[in-house]
Structure formats: C-alpha cells, structure tokens
Design a protein around this motif. Sequence first.
Motif, mmCIF file in Angstrom:
data_model
loop_
_atom_site.group_PDB
_atom_site.id
_atom_site.type_symbol
_atom_site.label_atom_id
_atom_site.label_comp_id
_atom_site.label_asym_id
_atom_site.label_seq_id
_atom_site.Cartn_x
_atom_site.Cartn_y
_atom_site.Cartn_z
ATOM 1 N N ASN A 11 0.833 -1.193 0.000
ATOM 2 C CA ASN A 11 0.000 0.000 0.000
ATOM 3 C C ASN A 11 0.872 1.248 0.000
ATOM 4 O O ASN A 11 0.627 2.205 0.731
ATOM 5 C CB ASN A 11 -0.939 -0.003 1.214
ATOM 6 C CG ASN A 11 -2.009 1.072 1.114
ATOM 7 O OD1 ASN A 11 -2.394 1.478 0.012
ATOM 8 N ND2 ASN A 11 -2.469 1.562 2.247
ATOM 9 N N SER A 12 1.895 1.228 -0.823
ATOM 10 C CA SER A 12 2.799 2.369 -0.885
ATOM 11 C C SER A 12 2.204 3.484 -1.739
ATOM 12 O O SER A 12 1.193 3.306 -2.431
ATOM 13 C CB SER A 12 4.152 1.940 -1.461
ATOM 14 O OG SER A 12 4.016 1.588 -2.828
ATOM 15 N N LEU A 13 2.857 4.637 -1.702
ATOM 16 C CA LEU A 13 2.391 5.785 -2.484
ATOM 17 C C LEU A 13 2.446 5.485 -3.972
ATOM 18 O O LEU A 13 1.551 5.878 -4.731
ATOM 19 C CB LEU A 13 3.252 7.011 -2.152
ATOM 20 C CG LEU A 13 2.939 8.298 -2.923
ATOM 21 C CD1 LEU A 13 1.523 8.771 -2.614
ATOM 22 C CD2 LEU A 13 3.953 9.386 -2.562
ATOM 23 N N PHE A 14 3.471 4.774 -4.408
ATOM 24 C CA PHE A 14 3.615 4.457 -5.830
ATOM 25 C C PHE A 14 2.579 3.427 -6.265
ATOM 26 O O PHE A 14 2.158 3.413 -7.420
ATOM 27 C CB PHE A 14 5.026 3.946 -6.115
ATOM 28 C CG PHE A 14 5.523 4.289 -7.481
ATOM 29 C CD1 PHE A 14 5.982 5.556 -7.778
ATOM 30 C CD2 PHE A 14 5.520 3.354 -8.492
ATOM 31 C CE1 PHE A 14 6.431 5.888 -9.044
ATOM 32 C CE2 PHE A 14 5.968 3.660 -9.765
ATOM 33 C CZ PHE A 14 6.426 4.939 -10.041
ATOM 34 N N HIS A 15 2.162 2.543 -5.366
ATOM 35 C CA HIS A 15 1.109 1.580 -5.693
ATOM 36 C C HIS A 15 -0.214 2.282 -5.981
ATOM 37 O O HIS A 15 -0.979 1.839 -6.844
ATOM 38 C CB HIS A 15 0.906 0.593 -4.537
ATOM 39 C CG HIS A 15 1.877 -0.549 -4.529
ATOM 40 N ND1 HIS A 15 3.162 -0.428 -4.076
ATOM 41 C CD2 HIS A 15 1.732 -1.840 -4.929
ATOM 42 C CE1 HIS A 15 3.780 -1.594 -4.177
ATOM 43 N NE2 HIS A 15 2.940 -2.464 -4.694
ATOM 44 N N ARG A 16 -0.467 3.353 -5.243
ATOM 45 C CA ARG A 16 -1.769 4.020 -5.355
ATOM 46 C C ARG A 16 -1.860 4.946 -6.562
ATOM 47 O O ARG A 16 -2.938 5.466 -6.861
ATOM 48 C CB ARG A 16 -2.049 4.817 -4.074
ATOM 49 C CG ARG A 16 -2.223 3.950 -2.841
ATOM 50 C CD ARG A 16 -2.774 4.761 -1.684
ATOM 51 N NE ARG A 16 -1.846 5.779 -1.237
ATOM 52 C CZ ARG A 16 -0.922 5.596 -0.292
ATOM 53 N NH1 ARG A 16 -0.797 4.407 0.282
ATOM 54 N NH2 ARG A 16 -0.118 6.582 0.069
ATOM 55 N N LEU A 17 -0.766 5.165 -7.256
ATOM 56 C CA LEU A 17 -0.814 6.025 -8.434
ATOM 57 C C LEU A 17 -1.571 5.349 -9.573
ATOM 58 O O LEU A 17 -1.593 4.123 -9.684
ATOM 59 C CB LEU A 17 0.608 6.369 -8.894
ATOM 60 C CG LEU A 17 1.415 7.317 -8.007
ATOM 61 C CD1 LEU A 17 2.813 7.468 -8.551
ATOM 62 C CD2 LEU A 17 0.734 8.670 -7.887
ATOM 63 N N ASP A 18 -2.176 6.167 -10.422
ATOM 64 C CA ASP A 18 -2.883 5.657 -11.590
ATOM 65 C C ASP A 18 -1.885 5.001 -12.551
ATOM 66 O O ASP A 18 -0.800 5.540 -12.792
ATOM 67 C CB ASP A 18 -3.608 6.810 -12.300
ATOM 68 C CG ASP A 18 -4.593 6.327 -13.336
ATOM 69 O OD1 ASP A 18 -4.147 5.908 -14.431
ATOM 70 O OD2 ASP A 18 -5.798 6.370 -13.065
ATOM 71 N N PRO A 19 -2.202 3.813 -13.078
ATOM 72 C CA PRO A 19 -1.251 3.140 -13.976
ATOM 73 C C PRO A 19 -0.920 3.947 -15.226
ATOM 74 O O PRO A 19 0.186 3.831 -15.759
ATOM 75 C CB PRO A 19 -1.959 1.828 -14.332
ATOM 76 C CG PRO A 19 -3.397 2.060 -14.026
ATOM 77 C CD PRO A 19 -3.410 3.013 -12.877
ATOM 78 N N ARG A 20 -1.833 4.773 -15.703
ATOM 79 C CA ARG A 20 -1.565 5.580 -16.893
ATOM 80 C C ARG A 20 -0.483 6.619 -16.621
ATOM 81 O O ARG A 20 0.365 6.896 -17.484
ATOM 82 C CB ARG A 20 -2.853 6.257 -17.348
ATOM 83 C CG ARG A 20 -3.938 5.275 -17.771
ATOM 84 C CD ARG A 20 -5.273 5.955 -17.973
ATOM 85 N NE ARG A 20 -5.792 6.477 -16.720
ATOM 86 C CZ ARG A 20 -6.968 7.098 -16.606
ATOM 87 N NH1 ARG A 20 -7.720 7.286 -17.679
ATOM 88 N NH2 ARG A 20 -7.384 7.536 -15.424
ATOM 89 N N VAL A 21 -0.481 7.176 -15.420
ATOM 90 C CA VAL A 21 0.545 8.149 -15.055
ATOM 91 C C VAL A 21 1.904 7.462 -14.955
ATOM 92 O O VAL A 21 2.928 8.002 -15.394
ATOM 93 C CB VAL A 21 0.165 8.832 -13.728
ATOM 94 C CG1 VAL A 21 1.260 9.792 -13.288
ATOM 95 C CG2 VAL A 21 -1.155 9.572 -13.862
ATOM 96 N N LYS A 22 1.922 6.263 -14.404
ATOM 97 C CA LYS A 22 3.188 5.525 -14.297
ATOM 98 C C LYS A 22 3.699 5.114 -15.668
ATOM 99 O O LYS A 22 4.921 5.095 -15.905
ATOM 100 C CB LYS A 22 2.983 4.300 -13.395
ATOM 101 C CG LYS A 22 2.832 4.666 -11.929
ATOM 102 C CD LYS A 22 2.812 3.443 -11.029
ATOM 103 C CE LYS A 22 1.472 2.777 -11.019
ATOM 104 N NZ LYS A 22 1.397 1.707 -9.990
#
Length: 287
Positions: A11-22
């Motif tokens: 449940n990290s900050l990077f996990h919660r980002l939208d996949p399109r942004v990543k």
Amino acid sequence: MKWLFRYEQKNSLFHRLDPRVKLLWLFGISVLSVVLGTPYLLVALFASTLPFWLILKPSKNRIKAMILVFGSIGLGFILSQALFYYWAKDPLLTLIPPSFPLLGSLTGGVYFYADGAVYGLYQSFRFMTSLSAAMLVLATTHPSRLISGLVSFFEIKIRGKNYRIGLPYEIAFMLSSAVSFAPTMLEESGVILNAMQARGLELKGGVRTKAKALKYILVPLVVNILRAGRKLAISADTRGFRANRHRTSLNELSLKSNDYLFLAYTIFFTAGGLYLSYSGFGGTVPV
C-alpha cells in the motif's frame, strides 16, 4: 530471478498512483535514456529512479535479483566496449597480439582499452535506467489495472459520446500475460531442474554435458508453458473474452490529486531532460 517481474502487493504511495501516469513516467524515462549523452546525466537519470524504490521498500529477494541483473548488464557493457571501443588510442592490455596464429591475422589483434571500459560503464546506465523504471511499474501495478490503463489511456467526448483511446483489449491482455509468464517460466525451470537432479541428471562437466542436460529441461518447460497457455485461453473464453465489442470495467480509472502531482513532475522532468539534450548534452559522447 522470478521476483524481477512479479507484482508486489503493498500500500505504498507508488502503488496508489494511476497506472496511466506511471506508464507516462516510464515512457519519459525511456526517451531521456536515449537522448541524453553525457556520462553524469546518465548516472543522474538512473539515480532518479532509486527514490521510488525506497518508497516501495522491495523484498530482499527482489533486491538480490536486481543487483545480479544490473551487475551482469554493467559487466557486459564494460567488457564489450573495452574490447571494441572505436575512439580508443592506446590499449591498456594486449590479449591477442597480431602475430598470434590465425586469430591474430584475422582480427588484427585483440586489445583491452581502459577508456572503453569506462565508456561501457556509463553507457550501461542507458539500459539499466529503462529497466529499473519498467520493473518499478510492474512491481507496483496489478495486472488488471495495467490492462485497464493500456486499454483506456484517455477518453475524449465527441457529440455526447465518450471514446476511449488506447490499445485494443486483445493486445493489452497479450502484453500483460507475456509479462506474467516471465516469473512463471523461471519458477517452472527451477522446479524442473530440481526434479531432474533428483532423478540423477548430471549437470557438472563441460559444454557437451550441459548441452545434453539442457534438452531434458527445455522439453518439460515448453510443455508446461503450453499447458498454462491453454488453461489461460479456456479461462478467458469461459468468462466471455471478446464477447462484447465495448467492454466495461468494474473499477474505472480516475486521476486523483497525487496523480496530477506526479504527472506534473513527469512533464517537467522530461521537458527538462529534452532541453538539456538539445542544448548540447545529447547524443553519444565519448569519454
């Protein structure tokens, strides 16, 4: 090795980002790894991915696998450039002199160049940077969300109708399945190798012994992969894959405040790198 491409549920900050942004961030990092050319910028670009790994806090197995892969890549680039460096003048060592029978006359001599080794080390950061960013996206994005991001990259509204712009669902599903098969293949090969050794397969010896043992490992590995692919195809058909032209998702993707902040960071970071590239810091600059 199987931990490199496997999703790590946290449940990290990077996990919660939208996949399109990543995915946009991965694209920007990959572009900059190509257009930037000076050694220090390549190292800095690779270092820019490391804070996100600190946020993720990967497992020890993943860290060991990453060190092994990055070390192998760096060593491969160093050796290849040390032997075949175009801009080299004075070699550090002579491995095969020109007077050596056959090989010396064919190659004109094989030399080890110190400048080439340093150049290869810096150039290895091009590949390691893109690989680090790709592994980070795969480690923090669930396959289902990755498929949703590839299919519905963004939406436009024309005459009251919403149109999704992205990859066809079949291609997105194929890409996600191919990535998920990588750790499965590595895990299956380990199981087969242990089973064959328990049955008396000899792996110690020369190249001929290893080549003979390889066929006993490849055949069951290919058979198991085909069986897994067939099960995946049957499961997809039973769940109505390609039954409807316009698919809907249970969980629709939507950008949040953290996504917009990371998107802004990606845009400014990529734009800054492109500006540096076109200001004289791009291309492949010899050390």
